[in-house]
Each structure stands twice: as C-alpha cells, then as structure tokens.
Design an enzyme around this catalytic site. Structure first.
Site, PDB file in Angstrom:
ATOM      1  N   CYS A   8     -12.043  43.047  34.300  1.00 31.13           N
ATOM      2  CA  CYS A   8     -13.499  43.005  34.428  1.00 31.13           C
ATOM      3  C   CYS A   8     -13.936  41.560  34.160  1.00 31.13           C
ATOM      4  O   CYS A   8     -13.101  40.661  34.140  1.00 31.13           O
ATOM      5  CB  CYS A   8     -14.186  44.019  33.506  1.00 31.13           C
ATOM      6  N   ARG A  14     -15.191  47.088  29.963  1.00 34.03           N
ATOM      7  CA  ARG A  14     -14.579  48.016  30.915  1.00 34.03           C
ATOM      8  C   ARG A  14     -13.060  47.943  30.959  1.00 34.03           C
ATOM      9  O   ARG A  14     -12.383  48.981  30.898  1.00 34.03           O
ATOM     10  CB  ARG A  14     -15.144  47.769  32.322  1.00 34.03           C
ATOM     11  N   ASP A 123     -21.252  47.206  34.478  1.00 33.77           N
ATOM     12  CA  ASP A 123     -20.899  46.564  33.214  1.00 33.77           C
ATOM     13  C   ASP A 123     -21.804  47.083  32.097  1.00 33.77           C
ATOM     14  O   ASP A 123     -23.008  46.815  32.101  1.00 33.77           O
ATOM     15  CB  ASP A 123     -21.048  45.052  33.355  1.00 33.77           C
TER      16      ASP A 123
END
Length: 152
Positions: A8, A14, A123
């Site tokens: 990420c 994540r 996100d």
C-alpha cells in the site's frame, strides 16, 4: 512455497493488515506461504502498523510486534512471486518501478473477488474505516490462497 508481498502507500494500514491476515489464514489451512508487506513510499519507514490496524490484528490474534514499515525495493521484484497492491495508484506505481520483465507479478488485491475485480481497498488512514478494510481483505483471502495453490 509461494512468496507474496502486499503493498500500500505507507505500509502501516492496509498492507500489514493483509500480511497478518494472510499469514494466519494460510497457516490455519496448513498451507505455508512467505508473506511480507511494503509501501510505495518511505514516509512511514520503521514505524509499527497504525493503531487502527493494530487493534484489528490484536483482535484476530495476529502478532504484529515485528512488523515495521518499509518501502518496496527493486530486490522485492526478484524475491517475491506475487506483488499485490491495494489500489490502482499502488498498482500503477508498482508497475512503473518494476524491473524489465517483472511487471506481470503486480496485481490488484480485489482482482480475485468475483464481481469486485476492479474495486480498490480505500486507505483507512484517511477515512478511519479500518473495519471496512478488514472486511474487504477477508473477502480476498480464500480466492488468493486458491490462486497461490493453483499456480504453485
């Protein structure tokens, strides 16, 4: 043994959540993977996962004490069989950085989830929606593990 890298932006929300959940999921099913995570940026380098990710991993019984944010390196493209980005920007960045002949290792996380192949995992650093991230990651665990097994 398949080697999988989840990626990420900052490697604190994540991708470490995906790393921890996939390690646990595959281990519980008796399938051994090498799993790690990285970020497309170095902004959070050396930091532990975000407290929101920590809370979920703790709840799920996943040890994150040795997880530290790190930026992806060119060596990762040679070391890992699968490089899985969480959103379209991650995937574009990963493809742009890929050494010649390595871009085909890059995938979007949700591409294996039927009917959701184009979806991005937003996100939670921005939204605070760590539970949504968790639910989306859980949807992909079984199809990704099946794909790793099929192509091993």
């Amino acid at each position: 043994m398949p080697k999988v890298l989840f990626v990420c932006l900052g490697n604190i929300c994540r991708s470490p959540m995906a790393e921890g959940l996939m390690k646990q999921y595959s281990k519980e099913r008796g399938y051994i993977l090498q799993v790690d995570s990285a970020g497309t940026s170095s902004w959070e380098e050396g930091n532990l996962p975000h407290p929101g990710t920590q809370a979920i991993l703790k709840r799920e019984g996943v040890d994150f004490t040795n997880m530290r944010s790190r930026p992806i390196s060119s060596e990762d493209y040679y070391m890992f069989d699968w490089i899985i980005g969480m959103d379209d920007q991650n995937v574009a960045d990963l493809i742009n950085r890929a050494p010649q002949g390595m871009a085909d290792k890059v995938h979007l996380y949700m591409e294996v989830v039927k009917g959701k192949q184009q979806q991005e995992i937003p996100d939670p650093w921005y939204s605070g929606q760590f539970e949504k991230t968790y639910r989306m990651l859980m949807e992909g665990l079984k199809p990704w593990l099946n794909r790793f097994k099929e192509e091993a």
